[in-house]
Write a protein that holds these residues in place. Sequence first.
Motif, PDB file in Angstrom:
ATOM      1  N   LEU A  76       0.231  -0.799  -0.264  1.00 41.03           N
ATOM      2  CA  LEU A  76      -0.134   0.567   0.217  1.00 41.03           C
ATOM      3  C   LEU A  76       0.793   1.472   0.262  1.00 41.03           C
ATOM      4  N   LYS A  77       2.167   0.911   0.671  1.00 39.89           N
ATOM      5  CA  LYS A  77       2.654   2.251   0.530  1.00 39.89           C
ATOM      6  C   LYS A  77       3.714   2.976  -0.297  1.00 39.89           C
ATOM      7  N   ALA A  80       0.538   4.612  -2.227  1.00 40.34           N
ATOM      8  CA  ALA A  80      -0.173   5.660  -1.070  1.00 40.34           C
ATOM      9  C   ALA A  80       0.388   6.879  -1.705  1.00 40.34           C
ATOM     10  N   VAL A  84      -2.304   7.674   1.850  1.00 40.17           N
ATOM     11  CA  VAL A  84      -3.580   7.409   2.160  1.00 40.17           C
ATOM     12  C   VAL A  84      -3.640   6.950   0.928  1.00 40.17           C
ATOM     13  N   VAL A  85      -4.569   5.877   1.264  1.00 42.68           N
ATOM     14  CA  VAL A  85      -4.642   4.726  -0.437  1.00 42.68           C
ATOM     15  C   VAL A  85      -6.325   4.962  -0.387  1.00 42.68           C
ATOM     16  N   ASP A 108     -10.363   4.854   3.418  1.00 43.60           N
ATOM     17  CA  ASP A 108      -9.422   5.555   3.098  1.00 43.60           C
ATOM     18  C   ASP A 108      -8.853   4.500   4.491  1.00 43.60           C
ATOM     19  N   ASP A 110      -4.879   3.643   5.861  1.00 46.26           N
ATOM     20  CA  ASP A 110      -3.211   4.628   5.874  1.00 46.26           C
ATOM     21  C   ASP A 110      -2.492   3.126   6.116  1.00 46.26           C
ATOM     22  N   THR A 142      -6.531   5.174  -6.021  1.00 46.48           N
ATOM     23  CA  THR A 142      -5.239   6.271  -6.839  1.00 46.48           C
ATOM     24  C   THR A 142      -5.054   5.317  -7.776  1.00 46.48           C
TER      25      THR A 142
END
Length: 160
Positions: A76-77, A80, A84-85, A108, A110, A142
């Motif tokens: 996810l990072k 992001a 945030v995704v 959302d 994190d 995203t």
Amino acid sequence: MKRIVIILILLAVCGTLSAQTQIHLAWDNNGEVITDAVAESDGTDLVPLVDANVSRSLRESYKPVSLVCTFTADELKTLAKDGVVTFEVKWYYYMSTRRTFMGTNSVDVDPNKADKDGLVKMVCSKTNPRPGWWEVQIRNKTTDQPVTFAKKSTFSILLK
């Protein structure tokens, strides 16, 4: 030769962005965890919100059912934006063979709020669901790509 290298690089970048795969997808029905395969075949019994002795309109109310996707924080990072995704979850209800759109949720997540194993959960609940077949589609806002699990991009559950 340069064109081939550029095309291969673009394909690799696109593949990285769309290769988002979560570790686990399950349904949560008031604490009962149901796998995606069981949700589609056997389904689950809804949990009434109130006692059966109450009036009929209240008796037909049910506790929320949630879809839970588990991702790795590292994954996810990389996706992001501003830390945030954002996921868009669309709910559909089937009455006979007709599919009816029942709403959209925006969730959302994190990636910095991972548990000790480095996993992050995305939870989306449908409040007061009704019995029948439900279908959910999840899109990563995203990257504007659908979330897939086991080569599926739609997830169904039978609520009894």
